[in-house]
Design a protein around this motif. Structure first.
Motif, PDB file in Angstrom:
ATOM      1  N   ASP A 111       0.807  -1.223   0.000  1.00  0.00           N
ATOM      2  CA  ASP A 111       0.000   0.000   0.000  1.00  0.00           C
ATOM      3  C   ASP A 111       0.841   1.275   0.000  1.00  0.00           C
ATOM      4  O   ASP A 111       0.447   2.291  -0.535  1.00  0.00           O
ATOM      5  N   ALA A 112       1.988   1.179   0.611  1.00  0.00           N
ATOM      6  CA  ALA A 112       2.800   2.391   0.738  1.00  0.00           C
ATOM      7  C   ALA A 112       3.427   2.797  -0.581  1.00  0.00           C
ATOM      8  O   ALA A 112       3.886   3.920  -0.725  1.00  0.00           O
ATOM      9  N   ILE A 113       3.444   1.873  -1.537  1.00  0.00           N
ATOM     10  CA  ILE A 113       4.113   2.169  -2.804  1.00  0.00           C
ATOM     11  C   ILE A 113       3.136   2.842  -3.758  1.00  0.00           C
ATOM     12  O   ILE A 113       2.054   2.311  -4.013  1.00  0.00           O
ATOM     13  N   PRO A 114       3.491   4.017  -4.261  1.00  0.00           N
ATOM     14  CA  PRO A 114       2.566   4.698  -5.188  1.00  0.00           C
ATOM     15  C   PRO A 114       2.438   3.902  -6.489  1.00  0.00           C
ATOM     16  O   PRO A 114       3.309   3.094  -6.815  1.00  0.00           O
ATOM     17  N   PRO A 115       1.343   4.149  -7.235  1.00  0.00           N
ATOM     18  CA  PRO A 115       1.105   3.392  -8.467  1.00  0.00           C
ATOM     19  C   PRO A 115       2.274   3.524  -9.447  1.00  0.00           C
ATOM     20  O   PRO A 115       2.930   4.555  -9.507  1.00  0.00           O
ATOM     21  N   VAL A 116       2.523   2.464 -10.204  1.00  0.00           N
ATOM     22  CA  VAL A 116       3.626   2.429 -11.158  1.00  0.00           C
ATOM     23  C   VAL A 116       3.056   2.308 -12.577  1.00  0.00           C
ATOM     24  O   VAL A 116       2.138   1.518 -12.829  1.00  0.00           O
ATOM     25  N   ARG A 117       3.623   3.098 -13.491  1.00  0.00           N
ATOM     26  CA  ARG A 117       3.082   3.156 -14.854  1.00  0.00           C
ATOM     27  C   ARG A 117       3.298   1.862 -15.638  1.00  0.00           C
ATOM     28  O   ARG A 117       4.376   1.261 -15.564  1.00  0.00           O
ATOM     29  N   ILE A 118       2.266   1.464 -16.379  1.00  0.00           N
ATOM     30  CA  ILE A 118       2.390   0.323 -17.289  1.00  0.00           C
ATOM     31  C   ILE A 118       3.023   0.841 -18.580  1.00  0.00           C
ATOM     32  O   ILE A 118       2.503   1.776 -19.203  1.00  0.00           O
TER      33      ILE A 118
END
Lengths: 327, 597
Positions: free
Chosen positions: B514-521
């Protein structure tokens, strides 16, 4: 009461007239008879192909000029790549696709700088171009954009023709293998009327796509309600990179718009970055431009897409690279 | 026109001084304007001539006879000037209540008059004095009972029928747009003006009535001609007959444009100075002289006192009645966006003559004639509609105000418009504020990236800012991690088509991270999802749930910076009813419409 006696001639005349009228009405009805309801226009573009404006002999060339004066910079950068005559042969018709998107004065850097436009027009003329045309389909009122950006006056003075788009210049077009630009009005008339195409764009911040440079500049060839493409702007720019293969592009980073792009509106949005890029690979040119904005080229999905589609390479150092300093 | 605005506003603006010249000319020479200058009159004369040239003499004489209905135009003039006179009368009323001395003096005078009336023998004079007394008492009482602010208001409506604005409006909004093309330089092609049908209809009805009666408009309707008829009453020079030589052939009446009957007793107020009678008269009887006509003349208009009063009172009463709708007050219509530099609504209505010049000069065609948005008084006044035209209201443009003949739109400078130089502390002129309709906006309502409005906002810093938000995408089922190698994620679950999810706008989050922000595909292929980077490697386990998120930039308007130019509304891809719309909120022309602090 007696009836009026029948007049034979009158009767025959009447019969003839009536007969002719019936025949005429029937003929017309027959001619226009249509069993089917009108079909919905499903589009379906005519098979128009855009020529490849690239020169096979000039692939993978890139010149980065560090300069402050646009006219000198572009002249020397072209010289470093073999001169404009390497790109434009005598008698050829050249189209300059500028960025005239906004009704904004040149000092605000939202549009192609008139000095640069004039310089490139002169280079083309000197190389023997039969005709140089300048066009764009701006966002604001077209005539106002060309006038206020100073492009109209500069281009005309240098001997070019300015084409302000009209409805009749747009034709429905599909990008082969494309998903978005399908049966879409594109400013084809000036393109099909040219042998060489040169893209001229400033380096600008763009909140949605990350940056607006030479690839994003082709957006200005689209007509219709092109704004809906912002929903998938990266894929669209990727398709534009496939749609149009320019002879060469000129990316103007003498000043770059770092904030509040792509309209700017204040001098404080600009920063002198002293760089002008001339390249036959628009992806590479944009990759250099991205560094001027302090961003990573690989962070711009549209550049990755354009590279993947074969429009060029982000790794501009792998090209035939010339770096010059213009004093 | 000038007189109308003078009465309504108490000032005579710039070019309206030409009105004085026309007026002086008319006082000295009669209706020269009607016969020699008025473009609408010239058109009427040409059409009337074309239509009637083949008619028999008797028919022409009948068409050109004087009709009592011609005095309608005087009533119309009085009505329109009455409507414009509201604030003037209010100033007079103000005088009577504000100072006690004035009231006392007035009361004393009326008392004196009343007493005097008893002694006066002459019935006519007695009536006059008594009516004066009644008038003064009524005036004072009205002044005491009300402050006049609601009872009296001025509205300039002469432009509806005054031939100059009418002609300009019709040509600008209904004729030129049809003729516009590459040969007319100012034209951005395809100019649109809602309500052109009504404007054109008035014009064509006026023109085509010439087929029935030549110069119908000039004779029966034209309030400007009526004004000139009144002031030209004492013209030094006028048309008339010589004492001898008239054979009563009627040739002059046949050719007469104004239906002033030069053959008999000439009606000077109706005479347009077309001078046709001069040519028509074979006996050289007609002349333009300073002597009175030998056949007699009727100098002034034949409007009776009763008709005059009715028209005046009707005009005075019409505006307060219309104002009860409250359009200039609390019930102001936010859809009425006036051009930059426009005066506050009440003052605007006292000046605008609906000539349509601002609508023609507007380079982007966003100024349009109003229908009833601004109330019945505001009909055909300029309002901005950003759905039409080639862009919004350009912030570097001040054309409309500098063209406006009455300063209903003030002639502002660029500095004033942009809030620079001397105007830096006042800030830019705002004509409204943009509002995002979150129920229609693509990112707000439908989780689709867009922000075309933000991109096009021309002010710096931008008046539209964005909030970044990630929204989970609904898929056909749950996605679970199988394994990961470098930046590649293999997953189990519904297929993710690359053309939809590898566009650069879609991201991935992982349960238990949860702590990790979204990562781009970056890409989706047979080997699974390729990410821009892989911070999940540390904590993720096979079987963890993967969520695909769309990255949205949600547009939000900053009212402190928004100038209401409407570029965003114009460019919004939701084309039917725009998802961002400007309303007149926070416009600088009226402090009561203020919104931001």
């Amino acid at each position: 009461m007696r009836e009026t006696p029948m007049d034979r001639r009158e009767f025959i005349r009447r019969c003839t007239r009536a007969g002719l009228s019936v025949t005429a009405a029937s003929t017309l009805a027959f001619l226009f008879y249509d069993r089917k309801a009108p079909a919905m226009d499903m589009g379906g573009s005519p098979a128009i192909r855009l020529p490849d404006y690239c020169l096979a002999t000039m692939k993978n060339r890139l010149c980065i000029a560090r300069a402050t004066d646009r006219a000198a910079a572009v002249r020397q950068a072209f010289a470093a790549l073999g001169g404009m005559q390497a790109f434009v042969k005598p008698g050829e018709r050249v189209l300059l696709k500028v960025n005239a998107a906004f009704a904004s004065p040149p000092a605000l850097g939202a549009t192609s700088h008139p000095d640069l436009v004039a310089a490139v027009v002169r280079l083309c003329k000197e190389a023997g171009a039969a005709r140089v045309t300048v066009t764009d389909n701006p966002i604001n009122d077209p005539a106002t954009c060309f006038a206020l950006s100073g492009i109209d006056a500069a281009a005309r003075k240098a001997g070019a023709e300015v084409i302000v788009p009209r409805d009749s210049f747009f034709t429905r077009f599909s990008v082969k293998g494309g998903r978005l630009i399908q049966d879409w009005p594109v400013l084809l008339a000036p393109l099909l009327d040219a042998d060489r195409v040169i893209g001229l764009a400033p380096v600008k911040d763009h909140h949605r796509s990350g940056a607006s440079m030479t690839l994003k500049n082709w957006y200005g060839l689209l007509g219709g309600r092109r704004n809906i493409f912002h929903q998938d702007v990266h894929s669209l720019i990727g398709e534009l990179a496939v749609m149009i293969r320019p002879t060469v592009v000129v990316l103007d980073g003498i000043e770059s718009m770092l904030t509040n792009g792509p309209t700017g509106g204040s001098l404080s949005d600009l920063k002198p970055t002293g760089t002008l890029i001339v390249s036959t690979d628009p992806v590479a040119a944009d990759a250099v431009g991205t560094t001027l904005l302090g961003r990573q080229a690989t962070d711009l999905p549209f550049l990755v897409k354009a590279q993947k589609a074969g429009a060029g390479t982000i790794d501009y150092r792998s090209l035939d690279l010339k770096e010059i300093k213009v004093i | 026109m000038g007189l109308g605005s003078l009465i309504a506003t108490g000032s005579l603006y710039a070019g309206l001084l030409w009105g004085l010249l026309t007026l002086i000319l008319t006082i000295l020479l009669g209706r020269v304007f009607c016969g020699w200058i008025c473009p609408f009159g010239a058109l009427h004369q040409a059409v009337g001539w074309l239509a009637n040239r083949r008619h028999k003499a008797a028919a022409r004489m009948a068409a050109n006879r004087y009709r009592p209905a011609q005095r309608f135009k005087y009533a119309l003039l009085v009505f329109l000037l009455g409507a414009a006179a509201g604030s003037l009368v209010r100033h007079l009323l103000d005088l009577s209540v504000e100072s006690t001395i004035v009231v006392v003096v007035i009361a004393a005078v009326s008392l004196l008059c009343g007493v005097a009336a008893l002694w006066v023998r002459n019935a006519i004079w007695r009536d006059r004095i008594l009516s004066l007394v009644v008038f003064i008492i009524g005036w004072v009482i009205t002044g005491f009972l009300t402050d006049g602010s609601r009872l009296l208001a001025a509205s300039l409506q002469t432009g509806l029928l005054d031939p100059i604005p009418l002609f300009y409006r019709s040509v600008n909004l209904t004729l030129l747009p049809l003729a516009d093309g590459p040969s007319i330089p100012l034209a951005s092609p395809g100019r649109l003006y809602p309500g052109s049908l009504a404007i054109g209809l008035l014009f064509w009805v006026a023109v085509l009535l010439n087929l029935r009666i030549p110069r119908f408009y000039c004779r029966f309707v034209c309030p400007l001609g009526a004004l000139f008829g009144v002031v030209g009453k004492n013209a030094i020079y006028r048309m008339g007959q010589k004492a001898e030589g008239c054979t009563a052939c009627g040739a002059c009446n046949q050719a007469c444009e104004g239906a002033c009957e030069p053959a008999t007793t000439i009606r000077t107020a109706e005479c347009l100075l077309c001078m046709n009678c001069l040519n028509a008269c074979r006996h050289d009887v007609m002349g333009y002289r300073h002597q009175p006509s030998a056949a007699g003349e009727i100098a002034g208009p034949d409007l009776s006192k009763r008709e005059f009063t009715t028209a005046l009172v009707a005009g005075l009463a019409a505006v307060p009645l219309a104002r009860l709708a409250g359009k200039t007050g609390e019930n102001w219509n936010p859809a009425v966006i006036r051009p930059p530099g426009a005066l506050p609504e009440e003052m605007f209505l006292q000046r605008c003559i609906k000539c349509g010049q601002c609508m023609r000069i507007c380079p982007t065609n966003v100024i349009h004639p109003a229908a009833l948005q601004a109330g019945i008084e505001g009909i055909w006044t300029p309002i901005l509609n950003f759905r039409m035209g080639t862009s919004g209201c350009q912030r570097g443009c001040i054309a409309c105000g500098n063209l406006c003949p009455t300063a209903a739109i003030r002639p502002i400078s660029l500095d004033e418009r942009l809030g620079r130089g001397d105007f830096a502390d006042r800030g830019p002129i705002r004509i409204g504020t943009a509002f995002v309709d979150r129920g229609r906006c693509l990112p707000w309502a439908m989780d689709r990236p867009c922000i075309v409005c933000q991109e096009n906002c021309p002010v710096s810093p931008k008046a539209i800012v964005t909030r970044e938000a990630f929204q989970p995408v609904r898929l056909g089922g749950a996605l679970h991690l199988i394994d990961m190698k470098d930046r590649q994620l293999r997953f189990d679950g519904p297929a993710l088509p690359a053309e939809r999810f590898a566009t650069g706008d879609y991201f991935v989050t992982m349960a238990n991270s949860d702590a990790i922000p979204p990562v781009r595909i970056v890409d989706i292929g047979p080997g699974g999802i390729t990410l821009a980077e892989n911070p999940f490697a540390v904590a993720a386990h096979p079987g963890d749930r993967i969520t695909v998120q769309v990255r949205l930039q949600l547009p939000v308007v900053n009212p402190a910076v928004c100038i209401g130019c409407g570029v965003c509304e114009h460019e919004c891809p939701v084309k039917g009813r725009r998802a961002i719309r400007v309303s007149a909120e926070n416009e600088t022309r009226d402090r009561r419409h203020r919104l931001s602090l």
